[in-house]
Design an enzyme around this catalytic site. Structure first.
Site, mmCIF file in Angstrom:
data_model
loop_
_atom_site.group_PDB
_atom_site.id
_atom_site.type_symbol
_atom_site.label_atom_id
_atom_site.label_comp_id
_atom_site.label_asym_id
_atom_site.label_seq_id
_atom_site.Cartn_x
_atom_site.Cartn_y
_atom_site.Cartn_z
ATOM 1 C CD GLN A 10 -2.966 0.995 -0.042
ATOM 2 O OE1 GLN A 10 -3.446 -0.077 -0.378
ATOM 3 N NE2 GLN A 10 -3.221 2.113 -0.707
ATOM 4 C CG ASP A 69 12.797 -5.076 -7.066
ATOM 5 O OD1 ASP A 69 11.983 -5.464 -6.204
ATOM 6 O OD2 ASP A 69 13.968 -5.472 -7.094
#
Length: 196
Positions: A10, A69
């Site tokens: 989130q 990432d």
């Protein structure tokens, strides 16, 4: 244009939405598109892992997709924890951040203050509906503190003292962090490329 964010995190989702909202992109979560998936990140670089995630979501939805990432590289530890940042201590779930920070402090207990330089790295992959790919990278430099400070942020934020600010990432407000973070810097690069 709708873009699906390839993350179950989130915090990352909020940051991506916040930075892309003024460009007219509607960032959808995996939940929004009815996908429940854990994509195996088996790349050896942040770039490879971002592409693995973005390609899989693009393949499943046919929509534009975005994946990040990111992680921490500590120079005196030869870049550790690197691509293993999220699973450094091997502890899943809610205790992961605490365990990772504890392991990092343990591995650096004998490292003096002048040798504790590190950087956060973010690789962002964006795939258009037609399959065209863009990858950008962003960094923020700092040092690893001797103890955790601050209540905001997640991951290694309480240990990472930002160069020039004398505060940890976790001592910054979300607004302050979103201006200087590695993810913000990678997204700014992405914005430039999208505008072209």
């Amino acid at each position: 244009m709708e873009v699906v964010a390839a993350t179950n995190n989130q915090h990352k989702l909020d940051e991506i939405r916040d930075i892309l909202k003024d460009m007219g992109y509607k960032v959808l979560s995996l939940k929004d598109v009815g996908i429940k998936i854990d994509i195996e990140e088996n790349g050896t670089t942040f770039r490879e892992n971002a592409l693995i995630k973005a390609r899989e979501i693009w393949r499943l939805t046919g929509k534009a997709s975005i994946a990040d990432d990111s992680g921490l590289e500590v120079f005196v530890l030869n870049g550790e924890p690197g691509v293993y940042s999220a699973r450094y201590a091997g502890v899943p779930g809610d205790e992961k951040d605490r365990a990772n920070n504890k392991k990092l402090l343990e591995n650096m207990k004998d490292i003096p203050e002048n040798k504790r330089q590190a950087r956060f790295v973010s690789s962002i992959a964006f795939i258009f509906p037609d399959g065209k790919e863009i990858v950008t990278e962003g960094y923020v430099y700092g040092t690893i503190g001797f103890k955790e400070k601050g209540e905001n942020g997640f991951g290694y934020d309480p240990l990472f003292i930002v160069d020039g600010l004398d505060k940890t990432m976790a001592e910054l407000t979300s607004e302050e962090k979103n201006k200087i973070s590695h993810r913000a810097n990678a997204l700014k690069e992405l914005k430039k490329m999208l505008n072209q």
